[in-house]
Design a protein around this motif. Structure first.
Motif, PDB file in Angstrom:
ATOM      1  N   LEU A  47      12.799 -22.174 -10.943  1.00 10.58           N
ATOM      2  CA  LEU A  47      12.189 -23.368 -11.559  1.00 10.58           C
ATOM      3  C   LEU A  47      11.571 -23.018 -12.844  1.00 10.58           C
ATOM      4  CD1 LEU A  47      10.292 -25.024  -8.594  1.00 10.58           C
ATOM      5  CD2 LEU A  47      12.224 -25.957 -10.198  1.00 10.58           C
ATOM      6  N   ALA A  48      10.637 -21.942 -12.968  1.00  3.12           N
ATOM      7  CA  ALA A  48      10.122 -21.591 -14.083  1.00  3.12           C
ATOM      8  C   ALA A  48      11.041 -21.407 -15.287  1.00  3.12           C
ATOM      9  CB  ALA A  48       9.099 -20.395 -13.929  1.00  3.12           C
ATOM     10  N   LYS A  49      12.379 -20.946 -15.107  1.00  9.43           N
ATOM     11  CA  LYS A  49      13.158 -20.447 -16.150  1.00  9.43           C
ATOM     12  C   LYS A  49      14.300 -21.374 -16.427  1.00  9.43           C
ATOM     13  CE  LYS A  49      15.184 -16.384 -16.723  1.00  9.43           C
ATOM     14  NZ  LYS A  49      15.355 -15.651 -17.773  1.00  9.43           N
ATOM     15  N   GLY A  50      14.406 -22.378 -15.436  1.00  7.57           N
ATOM     16  CA  GLY A  50      15.431 -23.295 -15.540  1.00  7.57           C
ATOM     17  C   GLY A  50      16.748 -22.395 -15.437  1.00  7.57           C
ATOM     18  N   GLY A 141      18.550 -19.177 -21.309  1.00  7.04           N
ATOM     19  CA  GLY A 141      19.307 -19.637 -22.516  1.00  7.04           C
ATOM     20  C   GLY A 141      18.656 -18.969 -24.059  1.00  7.04           C
ATOM     21  N   ARG A 142      17.410 -18.777 -23.776  1.00  9.75           N
ATOM     22  CA  ARG A 142      16.579 -18.411 -24.971  1.00  9.75           C
ATOM     23  C   ARG A 142      16.596 -16.868 -25.030  1.00  9.75           C
ATOM     24  NH1 ARG A 142      14.882 -20.285 -28.853  1.00  9.75           N
ATOM     25  NH2 ARG A 142      12.603 -19.845 -28.898  1.00  9.75           N
ATOM     26  N   PRO A 143      16.248 -16.099 -26.277  1.00 11.25           N
ATOM     27  CA  PRO A 143      16.086 -14.769 -26.386  1.00 11.25           C
ATOM     28  C   PRO A 143      15.363 -14.208 -25.423  1.00 11.25           C
ATOM     29  CG  PRO A 143      16.053 -15.889 -28.424  1.00 11.25           C
ATOM     30  CD  PRO A 143      16.111 -16.964 -27.445  1.00 11.25           C
ATOM     31  N   SER A 144      15.625 -13.133 -24.817  1.00 13.93           N
ATOM     32  CA  SER A 144      14.451 -12.348 -23.913  1.00 13.93           C
ATOM     33  C   SER A 144      13.374 -12.029 -24.924  1.00 13.93           C
ATOM     34  CB  SER A 144      15.194 -10.861 -23.392  1.00 13.93           C
ATOM     35  OG  SER A 144      16.350 -11.483 -22.438  1.00 13.93           O
ATOM     36  N   PRO A 145      12.256 -11.988 -24.004  1.00 12.08           N
ATOM     37  CA  PRO A 145      10.954 -11.770 -24.801  1.00 12.08           C
ATOM     38  C   PRO A 145      10.633 -10.286 -24.996  1.00 12.08           C
ATOM     39  CG  PRO A 145      10.503 -12.529 -22.652  1.00 12.08           C
ATOM     40  CD  PRO A 145      12.053 -12.475 -22.491  1.00 12.08           C
ATOM     41  N   THR A 146      10.194 -10.000 -25.914  1.00 15.90           N
ATOM     42  CA  THR A 146       9.889  -8.324 -26.427  1.00 15.90           C
ATOM     43  C   THR A 146       8.419  -8.267 -26.739  1.00 15.90           C
ATOM     44  OG1 THR A 146      10.588  -8.915 -28.709  1.00 15.90           O
ATOM     45  CG2 THR A 146      12.229  -7.746 -27.234  1.00 15.90           C
ATOM     46  N   SER A 147       7.713  -9.425 -26.535  1.00 17.11           N
ATOM     47  CA  SER A 147       6.210  -9.206 -26.790  1.00 17.11           C
ATOM     48  C   SER A 147       5.462 -10.321 -25.667  1.00 17.11           C
ATOM     49  CB  SER A 147       5.872  -9.770 -28.070  1.00 17.11           C
ATOM     50  OG  SER A 147       6.166 -11.009 -28.300  1.00 17.11           O
ATOM     51  N   ASP A 154       7.395 -19.152 -24.002  1.00 13.76           N
ATOM     52  CA  ASP A 154       8.173 -20.038 -23.125  1.00 13.76           C
ATOM     53  C   ASP A 154       7.570 -20.242 -21.747  1.00 13.76           C
ATOM     54  OD1 ASP A 154      10.316 -19.471 -24.988  1.00 13.76           O
ATOM     55  OD2 ASP A 154      11.451 -18.353 -23.537  1.00 13.76           O
ATOM     56  N   MET A 155       6.675 -19.346 -21.274  1.00 14.72           N
ATOM     57  CA  MET A 155       6.024 -19.747 -19.898  1.00 14.72           C
ATOM     58  C   MET A 155       4.739 -20.320 -19.763  1.00 14.72           C
ATOM     59  SD  MET A 155       8.438 -18.899 -17.946  1.00 14.72           S
ATOM     60  CE  MET A 155      10.167 -18.742 -18.422  1.00 14.72           C
ATOM     61  N   GLU A 156       3.833 -20.339 -20.557  1.00 11.53           N
ATOM     62  CA  GLU A 156       2.493 -20.617 -20.528  1.00 11.53           C
ATOM     63  C   GLU A 156       2.608 -22.150 -19.836  1.00 11.53           C
ATOM     64  OE1 GLU A 156      -0.375 -20.458 -23.641  1.00 11.53           O
ATOM     65  OE2 GLU A 156      -1.577 -20.124 -21.917  1.00 11.53           O
ATOM     66  N   GLY A 157       1.582 -22.234 -18.780  1.00 14.75           N
ATOM     67  CA  GLY A 157       1.322 -23.414 -17.801  1.00 14.75           C
ATOM     68  C   GLY A 157       2.531 -23.379 -16.925  1.00 14.75           C
ATOM     69  N   HIS A 158       3.553 -22.500 -16.842  1.00 12.55           N
ATOM     70  CA  HIS A 158       4.659 -22.747 -15.703  1.00 12.55           C
ATOM     71  C   HIS A 158       4.522 -21.550 -14.816  1.00 12.55           C
ATOM     72  CE1 HIS A 158       6.186 -25.937 -17.869  1.00 12.55           C
ATOM     73  NE2 HIS A 158       6.052 -25.367 -18.829  1.00 12.55           N
ATOM     74  N   PHE A 279      13.009 -11.357 -34.036  1.00 14.70           N
ATOM     75  CA  PHE A 279      13.335 -11.797 -35.251  1.00 14.70           C
ATOM     76  C   PHE A 279      13.951 -13.157 -35.324  1.00 14.70           C
ATOM     77  CE2 PHE A 279      16.221 -12.503 -38.999  1.00 14.70           C
ATOM     78  CZ  PHE A 279      15.512 -12.142 -39.967  1.00 14.70           C
ATOM     79  N   PHE A 280      14.798 -13.347 -34.128  1.00 17.10           N
ATOM     80  CA  PHE A 280      15.394 -14.636 -33.730  1.00 17.10           C
ATOM     81  C   PHE A 280      14.299 -15.715 -33.507  1.00 17.10           C
ATOM     82  CE2 PHE A 280      19.714 -13.121 -31.724  1.00 17.10           C
ATOM     83  CZ  PHE A 280      20.560 -13.277 -32.862  1.00 17.10           C
ATOM     84  N   ARG A 281      13.273 -15.293 -32.541  1.00 18.50           N
ATOM     85  CA  ARG A 281      12.261 -16.102 -32.225  1.00 18.50           C
ATOM     86  C   ARG A 281      11.455 -16.709 -33.552  1.00 18.50           C
ATOM     87  NH1 ARG A 281      10.387 -17.037 -27.033  1.00 18.50           N
ATOM     88  NH2 ARG A 281      11.913 -16.356 -25.424  1.00 18.50           N
ATOM     89  N   ASN A 282      10.966 -15.482 -34.520  1.00 20.29           N
ATOM     90  CA  ASN A 282      10.377 -15.793 -35.652  1.00 20.29           C
ATOM     91  C   ASN A 282      11.040 -16.891 -36.595  1.00 20.29           C
ATOM     92  OD1 ASN A 282       8.343 -14.066 -34.986  1.00 20.29           O
ATOM     93  ND2 ASN A 282       9.268 -12.414 -36.296  1.00 20.29           N
ATOM     94  N   CYS A 283      12.413 -16.681 -36.700  1.00 23.73           N
ATOM     95  CA  CYS A 283      13.257 -17.575 -37.609  1.00 23.73           C
ATOM     96  C   CYS A 283      13.219 -19.017 -37.013  1.00 23.73           C
ATOM     97  CB  CYS A 283      14.672 -17.265 -37.627  1.00 23.73           C
ATOM     98  SG  CYS A 283      14.968 -15.599 -38.554  1.00 23.73           S
ATOM     99  N   ASP A 284      13.220 -19.133 -35.557  1.00 22.66           N
ATOM    100  CA  ASP A 284      13.108 -20.332 -35.154  1.00 22.66           C
ATOM    101  C   ASP A 284      11.677 -20.958 -35.281  1.00 22.66           C
ATOM    102  OD1 ASP A 284      15.571 -20.801 -34.008  1.00 22.66           O
ATOM    103  OD2 ASP A 284      15.014 -20.140 -31.860  1.00 22.66           O
ATOM    104  N   GLY A 285      10.590 -20.253 -35.374  1.00 21.37           N
ATOM    105  CA  GLY A 285       9.257 -20.748 -35.537  1.00 21.37           C
ATOM    106  C   GLY A 285       9.078 -21.242 -37.029  1.00 21.37           C
TER     107      GLY A 285
END
Ligand code: TXA
Ligand code: MG
Length: 315
Positions: A47-50, A141-147, A154-158, A279-285
């Motif tokens: 559920l949390a990850k979809g 589907g999102r990049p795996s978290p490294t921090s 991705d997961m706050e509140g879930h 880097f992928f996540r920073n770019c999206d941000g």
């Protein structure tokens, strides 16, 4: 739901024992842990990850004694891999016991097992005392978290809790090796390399290289590791077109490097692998629209890096 941030493995383990989800650091990427023997907890992961229900989870252990409850037998090749590479960034697919819920393995009669070597991961697993099912702690589907910050995004509140650690050391997910086939088959490349595995069991090969083989890992058919920006692989540096809404990552500087909205020149393949997902996540941000990624030779860790780059570039 309130998400507790903590550095206390004891506090984090408390949530696991109440069938809640806890994200925790490992040497590869952050995992989203749940009691492997609790169907209620396992359901929360999907559920949390979809996450699609047909994508199996990896069991995480801190002690080989825990294997008895999880797997029916350990083939000879697996024994040798365990001896050489546990704890570390390696997942072995083995025949599962009746005790392991089919929800964890998506109906398969095999189970992926891994013993992380990250000190916080082992301390946490020890405090839990039970094996944890743990996929990467990202939305599907999102990049795996490294921090832990990426997990929070991705997961706050879930989920109930995030166990804080530093930036992960490897940055790519573990190598997955199916040990139930006649020869060991690498289903997913990672930091335990083909070359290292072959030095221990010489018949080891990459899955999908022969027709007579069983199908690859179920998870590999899904879109993976993708930033929102388009990913373009670059063989010749000139292919990277410098604009403000483009980004570049690679081993060598492209022409007009300082024109890119974001750029990261890596000092080694290891550093490239470690930085890629953040880097992928920073770019999206930063609202980047296209990310140029320089290709690397597909050997050693470069094989895993190229695998992730190729997946990210084929949405
Ligand atoms: O480094 C890692 O492996 C991280 C950390 C948290 O340990 N975990 C991780 O899990 O990457 P996940 O769920 O994101 O990826 C697990 C992969 C999927 O591609 C899945 O299909 C495959 O392993 N897998 C799991 N169990 C399997 C099985 N029994 N047979 C074949 N493939 C399996
Ligand atoms: Mg994953």
């Amino acid at each position: 739901m309130k998400t507790t941030l903590t550095r206390s493995v004891k506090k984090a383990a408390g949530f696991i024992l109440e069938a809640e989800l806890v994200a925790f650091p490992t040497e590869t990427v952050y995992g989203l842990g749940a009691n492997l023997f609790s169907e209620q907890a396992l359901k929360k992961i999907f559920l949390a990850k979809g996450r699609p229900a047909d994508n199996p989870l990896i069991a995480h252990i801190f002690d080989l004694l825990q294997l008895d409850a999880l797997v029916d037998r350990v083939p000879r090749a697996a024994e040798r891999f365990i001896e050489a590479f546990f704890p570390g960034p390696l997942t072995l697919v083995l025949p599962k016991t009746q005790k392991v819920p089919t929800l964890a393995t998506a109906g398969l009669d095999t189970l992926g097992v891994r013993m992380p070597r990250h000190p916080i991961a082992s301390a946490f697993l020890k405090a839990c005392g039970i094996p944890l099912a743990a996929p990467s702690a990202n939305l599907s589907g999102r990049p795996s978290p490294t921090s832990w910050q990426a997990v929070r995004e991705d997961m706050e509140g879930h989920i109930s809790c995030i166990l804080k650690g530093g930036q992960t050391e490897v940055g790519l997910e573990s190598t997955v090796v199916d040990c139930t086939y006649r020869v060991p088959l690498i289903l997913r490349a990672g930091a335990t390399t083909l070359e290292q595995l072959r030095a221990v069991v010489s018949t080891t090969r990459l899955a999908g290289t022969s027709r007579s083989e069983p199908p690859k890992s179920p998870g590999l058919k899904y879109r993976h590791y993708s930033p929102r920006a388009m990913v373009v692989l670059v063989n010749q540096l000139e292919e990277a077109v410098a604009t403000k809404d483009a980004a570049y990552i690679g081993m060598n500087a492209p022409p007009k490097a300082n024109v890119f909205g974001k750029q990261h020149i890596c000092s080694s393949v290891k550093e490239y692998a470690r930085s890629l997902f953040s880097f992928f996540r920073n770019c999206d941000g930063a609202g980047i629209r296209v990310i140029y990624c320089q290709t690397v030779p597909p050997t050693s860790l470069g094989l895993a890096l190229m695998d992730r780059l190729e997946r990210a570039s084929h949405p």
